[in-house]
Design a protein around this motif. Structure first.
Motif, PDB file in Angstrom:
ATOM      1  N   THR A   1       0.845  -1.201   0.000  1.00 50.11           N
ATOM      2  CA  THR A   1       0.000   0.000   0.000  1.00 50.11           C
ATOM      3  C   THR A   1       0.883   1.254   0.000  1.00 50.11           C
ATOM      4  O   THR A   1       0.620   2.209  -0.737  1.00 50.11           O
ATOM      5  CB  THR A   1      -0.927   0.002   1.224  1.00 50.11           C
ATOM      6  OG1 THR A   1      -1.666  -1.226   1.222  1.00 50.11           O
ATOM      7  CG2 THR A   1      -1.906   1.162   1.174  1.00 50.11           C
TER       8      THR A   1
ATOM      9  N   VAL B   1      -2.276   0.793  -3.484  1.00 53.46           N
ATOM     10  CA  VAL B   1      -3.294  -0.264  -3.565  1.00 53.46           C
ATOM     11  C   VAL B   1      -3.494  -0.871  -2.173  1.00 53.46           C
ATOM     12  O   VAL B   1      -2.506  -1.236  -1.516  1.00 53.46           O
ATOM     13  CB  VAL B   1      -2.861  -1.346  -4.582  1.00 53.46           C
ATOM     14  CG1 VAL B   1      -3.735  -2.581  -4.472  1.00 53.46           C
ATOM     15  CG2 VAL B   1      -2.912  -0.778  -5.991  1.00 53.46           C
ATOM     16  N   THR B   2      -4.752  -0.968  -1.737  1.00 48.42           N
ATOM     17  CA  THR B   2      -5.027  -1.450  -0.378  1.00 48.42           C
ATOM     18  C   THR B   2      -5.407  -2.933  -0.389  1.00 48.42           C
ATOM     19  O   THR B   2      -5.634  -3.530  -1.445  1.00 48.42           O
ATOM     20  CB  THR B   2      -6.202  -0.674   0.240  1.00 48.42           C
ATOM     21  OG1 THR B   2      -7.398  -1.000  -0.501  1.00 48.42           O
ATOM     22  CG2 THR B   2      -5.967   0.825   0.200  1.00 48.42           C
TER      23      THR B   2
ATOM     24  N   ASP C   1      -8.666  -3.463  -2.083  1.00 44.75           N
ATOM     25  CA  ASP C   1      -8.513  -3.458  -3.542  1.00 44.75           C
ATOM     26  C   ASP C   1      -8.034  -4.824  -4.028  1.00 44.75           C
ATOM     27  O   ASP C   1      -8.530  -5.347  -5.038  1.00 44.75           O
ATOM     28  CB  ASP C   1      -7.467  -2.415  -3.980  1.00 44.75           C
ATOM     29  CG  ASP C   1      -7.891  -0.983  -3.666  1.00 44.75           C
ATOM     30  OD1 ASP C   1      -9.105  -0.725  -3.612  1.00 44.75           O
ATOM     31  OD2 ASP C   1      -6.991  -0.134  -3.479  1.00 44.75           O
TER      32      ASP C   1
ATOM     33  N   ASN D   1     -10.731  -7.381  -3.918  1.00 50.81           N
ATOM     34  CA  ASN D   1     -11.676  -7.125  -5.016  1.00 50.81           C
ATOM     35  C   ASN D   1     -11.126  -7.586  -6.354  1.00 50.81           C
ATOM     36  O   ASN D   1     -11.880  -7.997  -7.230  1.00 50.81           O
ATOM     37  CB  ASN D   1     -12.007  -5.628  -5.102  1.00 50.81           C
ATOM     38  CG  ASN D   1     -13.094  -5.230  -4.132  1.00 50.81           C
ATOM     39  OD1 ASN D   1     -13.882  -6.064  -3.696  1.00 50.81           O
ATOM     40  ND2 ASN D   1     -13.125  -3.961  -3.758  1.00 50.81           N
ATOM     41  N   ARG D   2      -9.828  -7.485  -6.536  1.00 47.21           N
ATOM     42  CA  ARG D   2      -9.228  -7.889  -7.810  1.00 47.21           C
ATOM     43  C   ARG D   2      -9.097  -9.419  -7.874  1.00 47.21           C
ATOM     44  O   ARG D   2      -9.253 -10.020  -8.939  1.00 47.21           O
ATOM     45  CB  ARG D   2      -7.859  -7.223  -7.966  1.00 47.21           C
ATOM     46  CG  ARG D   2      -7.102  -7.599  -9.249  1.00 47.21           C
ATOM     47  CD  ARG D   2      -7.847  -7.199 -10.506  1.00 47.21           C
ATOM     48  NE  ARG D   2      -7.052  -7.518 -11.708  1.00 47.21           N
ATOM     49  CZ  ARG D   2      -7.580  -7.830 -12.888  1.00 47.21           C
ATOM     50  NH1 ARG D   2      -8.900  -7.852 -13.062  1.00 47.21           N
ATOM     51  NH2 ARG D   2      -6.802  -8.101 -13.925  1.00 47.21           N
TER      52      ARG D   2
ATOM     53  N   ASP E   1      -4.425   0.976 -11.451  1.00 47.55           N
ATOM     54  CA  ASP E   1      -5.848   1.299 -11.666  1.00 47.55           C
ATOM     55  C   ASP E   1      -6.708   0.067 -11.859  1.00 47.55           C
ATOM     56  O   ASP E   1      -7.858   0.043 -11.432  1.00 47.55           O
ATOM     57  CB  ASP E   1      -5.994   2.222 -12.892  1.00 47.55           C
ATOM     58  CG  ASP E   1      -5.790   3.670 -12.491  1.00 47.55           C
ATOM     59  OD1 ASP E   1      -5.679   3.922 -11.269  1.00 47.55           O
ATOM     60  OD2 ASP E   1      -5.728   4.519 -13.402  1.00 47.55           O
TER      61      ASP E   1
ATOM     62  N   VAL F   1      -6.431  -2.662 -10.447  1.00 48.60           N
ATOM     63  CA  VAL F   1      -6.700  -3.238  -9.135  1.00 48.60           C
ATOM     64  C   VAL F   1      -7.688  -2.356  -8.369  1.00 48.60           C
ATOM     65  O   VAL F   1      -8.665  -2.837  -7.800  1.00 48.60           O
ATOM     66  CB  VAL F   1      -5.399  -3.431  -8.329  1.00 48.60           C
ATOM     67  CG1 VAL F   1      -5.684  -4.158  -7.017  1.00 48.60           C
ATOM     68  CG2 VAL F   1      -4.365  -4.205  -9.155  1.00 48.60           C
ATOM     69  N   LYS F   2      -7.447  -1.054  -8.407  1.00 52.55           N
ATOM     70  CA  LYS F   2      -8.299  -0.144  -7.614  1.00 52.55           C
ATOM     71  C   LYS F   2      -9.725  -0.083  -8.140  1.00 52.55           C
ATOM     72  O   LYS F   2     -10.635   0.280  -7.396  1.00 52.55           O
ATOM     73  CB  LYS F   2      -7.695   1.272  -7.647  1.00 52.55           C
ATOM     74  CG  LYS F   2      -6.439   1.405  -6.810  1.00 52.55           C
ATOM     75  CD  LYS F   2      -5.941   2.842  -6.878  1.00 52.55           C
ATOM     76  CE  LYS F   2      -4.577   2.986  -6.254  1.00 52.55           C
ATOM     77  NZ  LYS F   2      -4.013   4.316  -6.522  1.00 52.55           N
ATOM     78  N   THR F   3      -9.912  -0.371  -9.403  1.00 53.57           N
ATOM     79  CA  THR F   3     -11.271  -0.299  -9.969  1.00 53.57           C
ATOM     80  C   THR F   3     -11.925  -1.672 -10.076  1.00 53.57           C
ATOM     81  O   THR F   3     -13.005  -1.799 -10.634  1.00 53.57           O
ATOM     82  CB  THR F   3     -11.239   0.353 -11.362  1.00 53.57           C
ATOM     83  OG1 THR F   3     -10.333  -0.400 -12.182  1.00 53.57           O
ATOM     84  CG2 THR F   3     -10.799   1.800 -11.293  1.00 53.57           C
TER      85      THR F   3
ATOM     86  N   LYS G   1     -17.718  -2.707  -9.010  1.00 55.03           N
ATOM     87  CA  LYS G   1     -17.502  -2.305  -7.621  1.00 55.03           C
ATOM     88  C   LYS G   1     -18.687  -1.459  -7.140  1.00 55.03           C
ATOM     89  O   LYS G   1     -19.168  -0.590  -7.854  1.00 55.03           O
ATOM     90  CB  LYS G   1     -16.222  -1.472  -7.589  1.00 55.03           C
ATOM     91  CG  LYS G   1     -15.719  -1.093  -6.240  1.00 55.03           C
ATOM     92  CD  LYS G   1     -14.365  -0.391  -6.430  1.00 55.03           C
ATOM     93  CE  LYS G   1     -13.747  -0.024  -5.113  1.00 55.03           C
ATOM     94  NZ  LYS G   1     -12.367   0.452  -5.320  1.00 55.03           N
TER      95      LYS G   1
END
Lengths: 458, 519
Positions: B411, B416-417, B420, B423-424, B478, B480-482, B491
């Motif tokens: 992070t 990226v957390t 995230d 979610n990925r 991005d 990963v974050k989206t 999401k």
């Protein structure tokens, strides 16, 4: 077990750099370790053998399918549509754990649909995910009312289910505790089974957090004084909590429409088998006002949007206020519950729709009243509260000279499970039993019961 | 050693399924019940006349109106839009296991599904025999003297224990004095919360340098006010408190009870017994450790066992055996009564019994071995991924059946957390992992628990996906974050969930707040 194959196990140990499995348990001191082998029954690795073993055992249990049962009292034999079983048996729903709003979207949507449909039945906008049981829902709701009002007394019907009342007491008592809520029973009218409003007025005060009553009541009676009870509660600044059997709500008025502030109830009648008592579940609902929502201990699923226009998503709302977010500072406590039964309920309510609820309600009313009328003609039997009941009613055996226990024993020999014996619970009602009639009981079943009772009581 | 495994080209089913409240057409029916028999109708008249006039429902509930196949298809679509352990689910603290279909078939039989808890005990002998025999199995595993199955989950078992604690101290006239329950910050939140809900003050011990609270901290916390200790061991960082026997002695010396929350039993089953460590009571989660399904959060069972000294206070009925057979003993004057109606999620208990019979003592011991091997195997590979660290890295002893990791470094380096990343990972058919209970002691935590079911290939796949996503965090953050991109939906927007003007726990509320499509 996939990794029990010797070469895989060895390869993993090699990768770890351990010579033997024992090394991996190095954190546990020697004197903590169990020295002996477990003395457990020998493993039944063969599925055929295991199945046979389980079936042999279960052959010693009789079911309400093979017998004719009139047991209710908090766990009721309703028809479970086959689609409910198919959906709750789906591995994706059966095996899943918490997941995430995207990966387990369908399940979250099903949960939302359960809450949405309960909301229509009870006419409330806020419905939490289910809790363990009717009694647990009542217990949590009473504690919610206590937090809202800052008061520590709850008035409950004197004619309450001892199971449910015991749960409520464990949520409220004992008085040594700082969180204690005094549970005060209200008398009931011995002729009608209705709440005694004079006693309610006498016992309510500015210390009363809530008045709790049920519709139908434990004895099956429709509490038609709901509006008056709610009025009395409101005048004292107390919350009105109503417990309901949702299968009645196609024919009986929604609790919000006679003044309920918080509604609780059972979920088992909605597409869940009795499961030897393991089918029970409870719900909590209220108006969607922060005063209430901020006090929920349940997990709550809200509809929301996603990053894609026009797409629904579902996520947890107000989760931080639970014990998962705030430990002992959270609202009450939260844990695993009966969420699979929420999905059964969603399917059930979708299958019925408004007309189905009306139809099942009418059928139950007519068959139950027919049963009461037929049993009332059996010599020696009287109906305890002969009018205004839904699916359960009290049958009094005093004039037969027999005990309910004795009668039920004789019925059992004839393949009938008689109503639940209330004689010890409510000695003032004498020898009596709570009979339950649902949509599954045909006229033929009811006539058979009456005939067998005639024989038994001869 | 893997690392080059091809990641699957996974995509979830997308049905764009409307909410059921929007479906159907007025007049359609999914099930009909028919009319009462003519003689019945003649005898009692119109049904609505049987409801007191002012209690009749006038406006029907605004439920959807669908045909049976429409309902079936809708919910099958929703099941397909649920990853639900169809991928690899290493949901730490939950011990994912295979749920035997045989057990489901047995539980669906009328002797289980269509039996009533108030049936006379003579008609429940097979069920009671199974529950009693399972009680004996749990006694052997725990060293306790009696189990009950009424609690509907682990938290409910914790609540059972605090109710038992009240009754025990009340019976000795000490309840008013003993108003504190001691637990640790690494114990499940339900331990602290049930204690508080039952009216106790909660004393929470923080962790010492060894990853568990110092013995001195415990000694400072206990007193004549101590009612009980509620503790797990190992905790969900995989750290075992080697001083636990001394802890129990300290609490007992102060007059308190000791409850062993055995949520993390998988790695120690057959290795130790709660009773021999001195505990007065313990709890097993049959829906995790004993192979019954989790069902998204119940019906579950928190099997609660205790010593003979505490047994009189157990919630009833208690299943007993004598020469006449098995009994539901509810004549127990000191009992706390009920924590939940009836005597438990019986189908789940039967499934757990079946699991123990299939496993046997040797199988259970091997399952513990395999789960600890698997965790240590994963740990070695996971710590090789840049950006991944573990809690208390200075502790070199092997962790138990799970390890708490951190993505703090990742992070810091990429933004990226851990959320995230979870979610990925679902874009590759990997069920979202467990982070950690509140409060996060380790920043950006994640806690996989492999258990004994998943194959080495499954574990390698899981690790490869995590490594791939961590790599993406550096090359294409991005994506990963989206995330997710291959799931049933995109999401979700979290902001409306906490806004009283926007949240909607029912369709009624949604339509009121958002206008929504017309009914």
């Amino acid at each position: 077990m996939a990794n029990s194959v010797a070469d895989i196990k060895q390869a993993m140990l090699d990768d770890i750099g351990a010579k033997e499995i024992e090394e991996l348990f190095e954190q546990i001191p020697e004197d903590h370790r169990l020295k002996d082998e477990l003395r457990l029954p020998k493993a039944l690795r063969s599925e055929a053998e295991l199945k046979r073993h389980l079936l042999d055992l279960l052959s010693k249990t009789g079911s309400c399918e093979e017998n004719l049962s009139f047991l209710g009292a908090g766990c009721w034999q309703h028809h479970v549509p086959a689609v409910c079983d198919e959906i709750t048996g789906r591995a994706e729903f059966l095996t899943n754990v918490w997941g995430s709003p995207s990966s387990d979207h369908g399940r979250n949507q099903a949960w939302f649909e359960y809450c949405s449909q309960i909301g229509e039945l009870v006419q409330m906008d806020m419905v939490g995910l289910p809790v363990y049981s009717y009694g647990c829902a009542a217990g949590h709701a009473i504690r919610m009312a206590s937090r809202i009002t800052g008061r520590h007394r709850v008035l409950v019907p004197g004619l309450s289910d001892p199971e449910r009342l015991s749960v409520i007491r464990n949520y409220c008592e004992p008085e040594e505790m700082a969180s204690h809520i005094a549970v005060v029973p209200i008398d009931y009218d011995v002729a009608t089974g209705l709440l005694d409003l004079d006693d309610l007025r006498a016992k309510i005060s500015d210390e009363t957090a809530a008045v709790y009553f049920e519709n139908p009541s434990y004895a099956g009676v429709i509490e038609r004084q709901g509006a008056a009870i709610a009025e009395i509660a409101r005048a004292s600044g107390a919350e009105t909590i109503v417990g309901v059997d949702p299968i009645s709500l196609g024919v009986i008025k929604a609790p919000a429409d006679y003044g309920a502030d918080i509604v609780v109830g059972t979920t088992q009648p909605l597409g869940v088998h009795m499961n030897t008592g393991g089918g029970v579940g409870g719900f909590i609902a209220s108006r969607d006002e922060e005063k209430y929502v901020r006090e929920y201990n349940t997990l709550n699923i809200s509809i929301t949007e996603t990053e894609k226009d026009g797409q629904y998503g579902f996520g947890l709302s107000c989760a931080h206020q639970t014990s998962y977010g705030m430990r002992e500072k959270g609202k009450d406590w939260t844990g695993n519950s009966t969420y699979l039964w929420a999905i059964a309920g969603a399917v059930y309510m979708s299958l019925l729709g408004p007309d189905g609820f009306r139809e099942v309600g009418r059928l139950i009313l007519q068959r139950a009243h027919y049963a009461a009328a037929v049993l009332a003609r059996v010599p020696g039997l009287r109906i305890g509260f002969p009018s205004g009941f839904f699916k359960e009613f009290v049958v009094r055996f005093d004039d037969t000279g027999r005990t309910v226990d004795e009668v039920n024993g004789r019925l059992r020999e004839r393949g009938i499970f008689g109503g639940k014996d209330l004689s010890a619970e409510f000695p003032e009602l004498g020898q009596c039993a709570l009979y339950c009639i649902t949509e599954i009981h045909t006229k033929g079943d009811i006539d058979r019961l009456a005939n067998e009772l005639r024989e038994v009581l001869r | 050693m893997s690392g080059n495994m091809r990641l699957r080209e996974y995509h979830a089913a997308v049905w764009d399924e409307p909410v059921v409240m929007e479906l159907g057409h007025p007049g359609r029916r999914g099930i009909v019940f028919g009319e009462a028999e003519e003689e019945v109708r003649e005898a009692v008249g119109d049904a609505m006349d049987l409801v007191p006039a002012d209690m009749r429902r006038e406006a029907p509930p605004a439920l959807p109106e669908l045909s049976e196949p429409e309902v079936q298809r809708h919910y099958l679509h929703l099941s397909q839009e649920t990853l639900g352990m169809m991928g690899v689910s290493l949901f730490g603290t939950c011990t994912m296991k295979y749920n035997s279909r045989l057990n489901e078939a047995i539980a669906a039989r009328p002797e289980v599904a269509e039996a009533h808890p108030h049936q006379h005990e003579t008609t429940l002998q097979g069920t009671l025999e199974i529950l009693h025999n399972f009680d004996l199995i749990l006694r052997e595993l725990s060293g306790m003297d009696q189990f009950v199955f009424q609690a509907g989950g682990g938290a409910d078992a914790a609540y059972t224990h605090v109710c038992m604690t009240r009754a025990y101290h009340q019976s000795r006239g000490e309840l008013a004095q003993r108003d504190e329950i001691v637990t640790s910050i690494q114990a499940h939140p339900c331990n602290a919360a049930t204690a508080a809900a039952a009216g106790f003050k909660v004393v929470t011990l923080m962790l010492g340098e060894n990853g568990y609270p110092a013995l001195d901290a415990l000694k400072a916390a206990v007193s004549e006010r101590t009612a009980a200790l509620l503790i797990n061991n190992p905790d969900d960082m995989g750290i075992y408190n080697p001083e636990i026997k001394e802890w129990v002695r300290v609490v007992h010396d102060a007059g308190g009870l000791c409850f062993y929350d055995h949520a993390n039993f998988n790695g120690v089953m057959s290795k130790l017994r709660a009773g021999e460590l001195g505990f007065d009571a313990c709890m097993y989660m049959l829906h995790k450790t004993f192979g019954a399904p989790k069902a998204g959060g119940g019906p579950a069972v928190g099997a609660y066992g205790c010593s003979a000294e505490l047994a009189p206070f157990l919630p009833g009925p208690v299943i007993t055996r004598d020469s006449d057979g098995y009994h539901l003993d509810d004549d127990r004057p000191q009992s706390i009564g009920r924590v939940r109606e009836f005597w438990g999620n019986v189908p789940q208990v039967i499934k757990a019994y079946s699991w123990t019979r299939a496993m046997g003592g040797d199988g259970i011991a091997e399952a513990a071995d395999l789960s600890v091997i698997a965790n240590n195997y994963m740990e070695k590979r996971l710590l090789a991924i840049p950006g991944v660290t573990k809690s208390h890295p200075h502790l070199t002893q092997r962790r138990m059946e799970m390890t708490r990791y951190s993505l703090e470094t990742l992070t810091e380096e990429t933004g990226v957390t851990t959320i995230d990343v979870a979610n990925r990972m679902v874009d590759f058919g990997i069920d979202a992992y467990w982070l950690a209970h509140e409060p996060w002691i380790v920043p950006e935590p994640f806690t996989p628990e492999p258990g004994e079911m998943y194959s080495k290939e499954d574990l390698d796949l899981w690790i490869d996906v995590l490594a791939h996503v961590c790599e993406e965090a550096r090359t294409n953050p991005d994506i990963v974050k989206t995330a997710p991109h291959n799931q049933a939906i995109a999401k979700i927007k979290a902001e409306p969930l906490e806004d009283p003007e926007k949240w909607a726990m029912t369709w009624r509320a949604y339509r009121r707040k958002h206008g929504g499509p017309a009914a």
